[in-house]
Design a protein around this motif. Structure first.
Motif, mmCIF file in Angstrom:
data_model
loop_
_atom_site.group_PDB
_atom_site.id
_atom_site.type_symbol
_atom_site.label_atom_id
_atom_site.label_comp_id
_atom_site.label_asym_id
_atom_site.label_seq_id
_atom_site.Cartn_x
_atom_site.Cartn_y
_atom_site.Cartn_z
ATOM 1 N N ALA A 12 0.869 -1.189 0.000
ATOM 2 C CA ALA A 12 0.000 0.000 0.000
ATOM 3 C C ALA A 12 0.891 1.219 0.000
ATOM 4 O O ALA A 12 1.908 1.253 0.711
ATOM 5 N N ALA A 13 0.526 2.188 -0.778
ATOM 6 C CA ALA A 13 1.276 3.444 -0.899
ATOM 7 C C ALA A 13 2.769 3.183 -1.095
ATOM 8 O O ALA A 13 3.621 3.811 -0.471
ATOM 9 N N ARG A 15 4.646 0.742 -0.186
ATOM 10 C CA ARG A 15 5.466 -0.014 0.772
ATOM 11 C C ARG A 15 4.749 -1.321 1.153
ATOM 12 O O ARG A 15 3.507 -1.394 1.103
ATOM 13 N N ILE A 17 3.204 -3.703 3.429
ATOM 14 C CA ILE A 17 2.695 -3.660 4.807
ATOM 15 C C ILE A 17 2.490 -5.071 5.360
ATOM 16 O O ILE A 17 2.338 -5.240 6.563
ATOM 17 N N PRO A 36 1.980 -5.336 17.809
ATOM 18 C CA PRO A 36 1.857 -3.937 18.232
ATOM 19 C C PRO A 36 1.025 -3.145 17.234
ATOM 20 O O PRO A 36 0.785 -3.616 16.119
ATOM 21 N N SER A 37 0.624 -1.966 17.629
ATOM 22 C CA SER A 37 -0.183 -1.120 16.748
ATOM 23 C C SER A 37 0.573 -0.864 15.437
ATOM 24 O O SER A 37 1.760 -0.587 15.440
ATOM 25 N N GLY A 38 -0.144 -1.018 14.327
ATOM 26 C CA GLY A 38 0.470 -0.787 13.012
ATOM 27 C C GLY A 38 1.213 -1.991 12.481
ATOM 28 O O GLY A 38 1.858 -1.917 11.430
ATOM 29 N N ALA A 39 1.138 -3.125 13.191
ATOM 30 C CA ALA A 39 1.880 -4.322 12.760
ATOM 31 C C ALA A 39 1.258 -4.963 11.515
ATOM 32 O O ALA A 39 1.915 -5.735 10.812
ATOM 33 N N GLY A 40 -0.010 -4.669 11.259
ATOM 34 C CA GLY A 40 -0.653 -5.229 10.055
ATOM 35 C C GLY A 40 -1.775 -6.215 10.361
ATOM 36 O O GLY A 40 -2.199 -6.971 9.473
ATOM 37 N N LYS A 41 -2.293 -6.215 11.580
ATOM 38 C CA LYS A 41 -3.340 -7.193 11.968
ATOM 39 C C LYS A 41 -4.607 -7.011 11.126
ATOM 40 O O LYS A 41 -5.125 -7.968 10.549
ATOM 41 N N THR A 42 -5.096 -5.765 11.078
ATOM 42 C CA THR A 42 -6.337 -5.512 10.337
ATOM 43 C C THR A 42 -6.124 -5.792 8.857
ATOM 44 O O THR A 42 -6.982 -6.384 8.196
ATOM 45 N N THR A 43 -4.955 -5.391 8.349
ATOM 46 C CA THR A 43 -4.660 -5.633 6.925
ATOM 47 C C THR A 43 -4.680 -7.134 6.651
ATOM 48 O O THR A 43 -5.260 -7.592 5.657
ATOM 49 N N GLU A 163 -10.870 -7.646 16.422
ATOM 50 C CA GLU A 163 -10.822 -7.202 17.821
ATOM 51 C C GLU A 163 -12.169 -7.343 18.528
ATOM 52 O O GLU A 163 -12.791 -6.348 18.899
ATOM 53 N N HIS A 196 -6.187 -7.395 20.729
ATOM 54 C CA HIS A 196 -5.297 -6.420 21.357
ATOM 55 C C HIS A 196 -5.093 -6.814 22.804
ATOM 56 O O HIS A 196 -6.054 -6.925 23.541
HETATM 57 N N1 LIG Z 1 -4.223 2.004 2.474
HETATM 58 C C1 LIG Z 1 -3.070 2.177 3.117
HETATM 59 N N2 LIG Z 1 -2.122 2.977 2.611
HETATM 60 C C2 LIG Z 1 -0.953 3.139 3.247
HETATM 61 N N3 LIG Z 1 -0.629 2.536 4.395
HETATM 62 C C3 LIG Z 1 -1.533 1.728 4.937
HETATM 63 C C4 LIG Z 1 -2.808 1.506 4.344
HETATM 64 N N4 LIG Z 1 -3.512 0.653 5.119
HETATM 65 C C5 LIG Z 1 -2.717 0.370 6.168
HETATM 66 N N5 LIG Z 1 -1.535 1.013 6.053
HETATM 67 C C6 LIG Z 1 -0.406 0.951 6.984
HETATM 68 O O1 LIG Z 1 -0.124 -0.401 7.188
HETATM 69 C C7 LIG Z 1 0.248 -0.643 8.514
HETATM 70 C C8 LIG Z 1 -0.625 -1.731 9.140
HETATM 71 O O2 LIG Z 1 -1.930 -1.217 9.318
HETATM 72 P P1 LIG Z 1 -3.042 -2.048 10.091
HETATM 73 O O3 LIG Z 1 -4.234 -1.202 10.195
HETATM 74 O O4 LIG Z 1 -3.195 -3.357 9.426
HETATM 75 O O5 LIG Z 1 -2.345 -2.237 11.504
HETATM 76 P P2 LIG Z 1 -2.941 -2.846 12.838
HETATM 77 O O6 LIG Z 1 -1.942 -3.832 13.312
HETATM 78 O O7 LIG Z 1 -4.318 -3.342 12.622
HETATM 79 O O8 LIG Z 1 -2.920 -1.563 13.741
HETATM 80 P P3 LIG Z 1 -3.863 -1.187 15.007
HETATM 81 O O9 LIG Z 1 -3.625 -2.227 16.047
HETATM 82 O O10 LIG Z 1 -3.341 0.142 15.430
HETATM 83 O O11 LIG Z 1 -5.270 -1.142 14.500
HETATM 84 C C9 LIG Z 1 0.143 0.686 9.244
HETATM 85 O O12 LIG Z 1 1.418 1.253 9.316
HETATM 86 C C10 LIG Z 1 -0.729 1.522 8.344
HETATM 87 O O13 LIG Z 1 -0.406 2.874 8.413
#
Ligand SMILES: Nc1ncnc2c1ncn2[C@@H]1O[C@H](COP(=O)(O)OP(=O)(O)OP(=O)(O)O)[C@@H](O)[C@H]1O
Length: 624
Positions: A12-13, A15, A17, A36-43, A163, A196
């Protein structure tokens, strides 16, 4: 169903993820995705249930993701979106009726619903409203379970949860997870949840753990082995520590630990295929055995020969394969159907739901009282108007007020109606619950009835008290005011759909309201030529003029002004003339079209804005 994902990469963008994320899961197992937050769980969760572009492979029972398999999955969103005024029973009944296959009888659908209600221990709150930020209803934990219940009704084989315990206290979270675990094991469901910082009680409910760090796998394996694994890479977890807390803190705080874990995880992936094992060996399910016996009866001779030399384990594997085989066949059949239910079922269920929800918005005690008060005020001001030139402006004012009031009340009601339900509708559209056309048509028809009740009462009372044009024009006036309300509602719906924010929609509507008031025909007669055409864009212009035609075309003569010299009608200035034919009023005010010529554009407005609303919703306001 077996679930296997290998080398999942998501970009995404510009890089990565997610990088080479892999894992496997068997029916009856629960996988926790942590990091951790931003690790990519939701993705990862979004990717695994087919909502995101990826490279790598996702196999379900050995087949790549397809529509039929996706229909056998469900995704429980972190946020619960419900219609706040419906009870839990209404909500679940609607979901069961619309999401379970058309071929299933109503009794069976209700039986399924009751079973899910029981499994999630929701029996006690079936009669409670869902509630929202303004109205208290189900508790946080009950809403979470209700959210899960809406998905479990379809009996999906693979359940994704984003979550599920966020926002709940620890004991409610623990009881929710143990309910889910019991359900998954008993019904042999494959469950994948992002989570979480779970308490240790919740943490060990999960069979497997996928730990992510910066989009890479830091650990994948049995949850019970994670402590040993950390120790094996030199990270000691203190005895009194919650392992879930510890591993997240260690990952977040120490780059060294992170590197060691990533290295170890990469090493294990390079060393060979990721582990494939089943935590739940028991319970192949009665249905499965039934299916087996059916298939085995048909191929008795072969089966006896083939199975005689097998050990119990391999027979179990055959049963699983057979189950997969049968599931796959079911899937192929289902794939031919785009929606679980037909248009008529969707339309009727959506109409009932919209009616129930909108009734509590449109026909509130406050709104009824407000309209009765306005009606009483109008009746007092215009009480039994005499049909004279002196009171002509008052009569026109009364007609204009009725037209304006019954365009703007439904308009503003409709403007706020769609934004309030946008999130629920988006969720349901994304999950493919029903056709957009069924929803839109149901919304149009169910709210139509509700929107017409109040102008009906208003006109019935005010018409006679004001002393409008008698019985001859009464029913036509009633019909015209109602059409005017529908036109106002159409415009309001369109604006509500087109604008993403309520305040944006309100600004557009108020500007429009002011413009069409000015162009409506009462306030201005000499509009500059370059702007004069705009009056034809005002639906109030048509409703006001059609009501004027009804009021003056075939009516009692209008008595000339008491002082004949000041009369605007030349005829009245002649001696012996005391009144003028009513239609002369229309001529004086340049109302020269016939009633139908004013009504047709009003109808056209209604249709155009409804069609525009649908097109906007379908093509420009797609859920994402
Ligand atoms: N569409 C996108 N464009 C650019 N970066 C993205 C996009 N979607 C997610 N990211 C980045 O990918 C990384 C993982 O995002 P994600 O939401 O999967 O994390 P997460 O582990 O679920 O975080 P949290 O626990 O805070 O919800 C983050 O750094 C986020 O900024």
């Amino acid at each position: 169903m077996d679930f296997e994902f290998t080398n999942i990469c998501v970009e995404a963008a510009g890089r990565l993820i997610l990088q080479n994320v892999s894992g496997t899961l068997k029916p009856g197992e629960l996988l926790a995705i942590m990091g951790p937050s931003g690790a990519g769980k939701t993705t990862l969760l979004n990717t695994l249930n087919g909502r995101k572009q990826f490279s790598g492979s996702i196999l379900v029972n050995g087949s790549p993701l397809n529509k039929a398999i996706k229909r056998n999955m469900c995704y429980v969103l972190q946020q619960e979106y419900f219609f706040g005024n419906l009870t839990l029973n209404d909500t679940l009944q609607f979901t069961a009726m619309i999401r379970l296959p058309e071929e299933m009888s109503r009794e069976n659908k209700m039986a399924r619903m009751n079973a899910v209600v029981k499994a999630l221990q929701l029996e006690g709150c079936l009669g409670t409203i869902m509630g929202d930020m303004f109205t208290p209803g189900l508790s946080g934990g009950e809403r979470k379970r209700a959210n899960i219940a809406c998905e479990l009704l379809r009996d999906p084989a693979i359940i994704f949860l984003d979550e599920p315990t966020t926002g709940l206290d620890s004991s409610t979270s623990a009881s929710l997870m143990s309910l889910l675990k019991a359900y998954a094991v008993q019904e042999r469901k494959t469950v994948i949840a992002s989570i979480h910082q779970p308490s240790s009680q919740i943490f060990f409910q999960f069979d497997k753990l996928l730990l992510l760090s910066g989009g890479q796998v830091a650990y994948f394996g049995l949850t019970e082995n994670v402590v040993d694994h950390f120790q094996s890479v030199g990270v000691e977890i203190a005895d009194d520590y919650n392992p879930a807390d510890f591993i997240l803190e260690a990952l977040a705080e120490s780059a060294e630990v992170r590197e060691k874990l990533l290295h170890a995880a990469n090493g294990s992936i390079r060393a060979g295929p990721i582990e494939k094992f089943s935590v739940t060996e028991q319970n192949n399910g009665k249905n499965l055995l039934d299916k087996v016996s059916e298939k085995f009866t048909k191929k008795k001779a072969n089966t006896t020969e083939e199975t005689s030399g097998m050990d119990p384990g391999s027979v179990r594997m055959s049963l699983l394969d057979l189950d997969n085989d049968l599931d796959a066949k079911d899937s192929v059949t289902n794939d031919n159907q785009k929606w679980p239910t037909g248009f008529w079922t969707q339309y009727s269920q959506l109409t009932i739901r919209t009616f129930k929800q909108s009734r509590s918005r449109i026909l509130t005690v406050n709104k009824c009282a407000e309209n009765l008060l306005v009606c009483a005020f109008v009746c007092l001001i215009f009480f039994q108007l005499p049909r004279t030139e002196d009171t002509l402006r008052d009569r026109m004012g009364a007609v204009f007020f009725i037209a304006a009031h019954w365009s703007f009340t439904p308009l503003f009601d409709a403007v706020t109606s769609f934004p309030m339900e946008r999130m629920v509708i988006n969720k349901e559209r994304l999950a493919g619950w029903y056709r957009l056309s069924a929803y839109y048509l149901a919304k149009m028809t169910s709210e139509l009835l509700l929107i017409l009740i109040q102008p009906l009462v208003f006109v019935i009372l005010a018409y006679w008290v004001i002393n409008l044009n008698g019985i001859a024009a009464f029913f036509a006036t009633l019909g015209t005011v109602m059409l005017n309300s529908v036109a106002g509602q159409s415009f309001g719906l369109f604006v509500g759909i087109a604008c993403l924010q309520v305040n944006q929609a309100m600004t557009v509507s108020i500007t429009f309201q002011m413009a069409i008031m000015l162009l409506g025909g009462l306030f201005t007669r000499n509009i500059p030529v370059f702007i004069d055409w705009m009056k034809y864009l005002s639906f109030l212009y048509y409703s006001f003029h059609s009501l004027m035609v009804l009021e003056f075309e075939h009516a009692q003569p209008v008595k000339c002004s008491s002082s004949s010299n000041s009369s605007v009608f030349l005829v009245c200035q002649e001696t012996n003339v005391t009144s003028i034919p009513s239609h002369m009023v229309l001529e004086y005010y340049d109302i020269t079209w016939s009633y139908w010529q004013y009504i047709l554009p009003l109808l056209l407005f209604t249709v155009i804005f409804r069609v525009l609303g649908y097109i906007t919703l379908r093509y420009f306001r797609k859920p994402f």
